[in-house]
Design a protein around this motif. Sequence first.
Motif, PDB file in Angstrom:
ATOM      1  N   GLU A  82       0.877  -1.170   0.000  1.00 39.92           N
ATOM      2  CA  GLU A  82       0.000   0.000   0.000  1.00 39.92           C
ATOM      3  C   GLU A  82       0.917   1.222   0.000  1.00 39.92           C
ATOM      4  OE1 GLU A  82      -3.046  -0.011   2.983  1.00 39.92           O
ATOM      5  OE2 GLU A  82      -3.318  -2.178   2.829  1.00 39.92           O
ATOM      6  N   HIS A 106       1.184  -7.262  -5.256  1.00 39.44           N
ATOM      7  CA  HIS A 106      -0.012  -6.459  -5.519  1.00 39.44           C
ATOM      8  C   HIS A 106       0.250  -5.039  -5.028  1.00 39.44           C
ATOM      9  CE1 HIS A 106      -4.118  -5.158  -5.944  1.00 39.44           C
ATOM     10  NE2 HIS A 106      -4.146  -4.793  -4.676  1.00 39.44           N
ATOM     11  N   TYR A 107       0.020  -4.061  -5.923  1.00 38.61           N
ATOM     12  CA  TYR A 107       0.258  -2.659  -5.605  1.00 38.61           C
ATOM     13  C   TYR A 107      -1.066  -1.921  -5.441  1.00 38.61           C
ATOM     14  CZ  TYR A 107       4.789  -3.794  -7.791  1.00 38.61           C
ATOM     15  OH  TYR A 107       5.985  -4.372  -8.143  1.00 38.61           O
ATOM     16  N   GLU A 108      -1.132  -1.078  -4.414  1.00 41.59           N
ATOM     17  CA  GLU A 108      -2.299  -0.217  -4.240  1.00 41.59           C
ATOM     18  C   GLU A 108      -1.812   1.176  -3.844  1.00 41.59           C
ATOM     19  OE1 GLU A 108      -6.466   0.064  -1.655  1.00 41.59           O
ATOM     20  OE2 GLU A 108      -5.088  -1.613  -1.341  1.00 41.59           O
ATOM     21  N   ARG A 158     -10.780  -9.608  -9.602  1.00 44.79           N
ATOM     22  CA  ARG A 158     -10.928  -8.870  -8.343  1.00 44.79           C
ATOM     23  C   ARG A 158     -11.444  -9.782  -7.230  1.00 44.79           C
ATOM     24  NH1 ARG A 158     -10.956  -3.298  -6.800  1.00 44.79           N
ATOM     25  NH2 ARG A 158     -11.177  -3.331  -4.530  1.00 44.79           N
TER      26      ARG A 158
END
Length: 280
Positions: free
Chosen positions: A77, A129-131, A198
């Motif tokens: 994150e 996973h990138y946010e 998703r």
Amino acid sequence: MREINVSHITQAIAEMAIAANHNLSNDVCKTLSDCRKNEDWPVAEEILKNIEENIKIAKEGTFPLCQDTGMACVFLEIGQDVHFTGGNLEDAVNEGVRRGYAEGYLRKSVVKDPIRRGNTGDNTPAHIHYEIVPGDKVKVTFAPKGFGSENMSQIKMFPPAAGEKGVKDFIVQVVKDAGANPCPPIVVGVGIGGTFDRAALMAKEALLIPFDAPNEDEYYKRMEAELLDRINDLGIGPQGLGGKTTALAVKIKTFPTHIAGMPVAVNINCHVSRHEERIL
């Protein structure tokens, strides 16, 4: 704008890879203990006792919790006010995995090609996973995912008419189909909504939710409780040998979806529900 050298990411990942494979969070340990005390089937109680002993041994730092030290799943994150310096972020993450698995003498389980195989020799590449989130911090979550449980996971694209009953019956059936294969007691992560991809991501993210953190939506809080009861009523029990404890927790994440669909993904984890978090 805050600058973070990617070397800090590498160091954090290396340390977290070792820590995650040797330590379980307090919520998991407490739930295991509570389940052991609640078992009236001696075999199930003894298995849970052995699991707790295994946790204590692993915490000493020599032997990991499980011989399957997992594929490295990394969730980042990233604050939108962060600027990375000193190299490529993805390379830095993989270097951290490489170092952690070498320094911790952890099993390397990743192959170069899904069909032609061939071990990469260092447990890379990681699944990343990138946010992007507000702020100037980076939250790093490292979750080694063993494939005895991963292989038991399923996804189904339901029509909306399937409704709540169709969703709940599917989740229970996935666990029933899995039986003893994922080394129960298990943790059940569920993703409902969004798109095909998703839903699967949410199911994996659901496994990171603390057991003692109730769902903020009362509707899904009740669904989680009902599903946990139904799953434990299956009688699969610890290691598939019977008992009350087939699952330790059911966690659900949701996202808005299309009017024509209702994706549902179930990601199963064994009782070794490993993850470490750091904020840089």
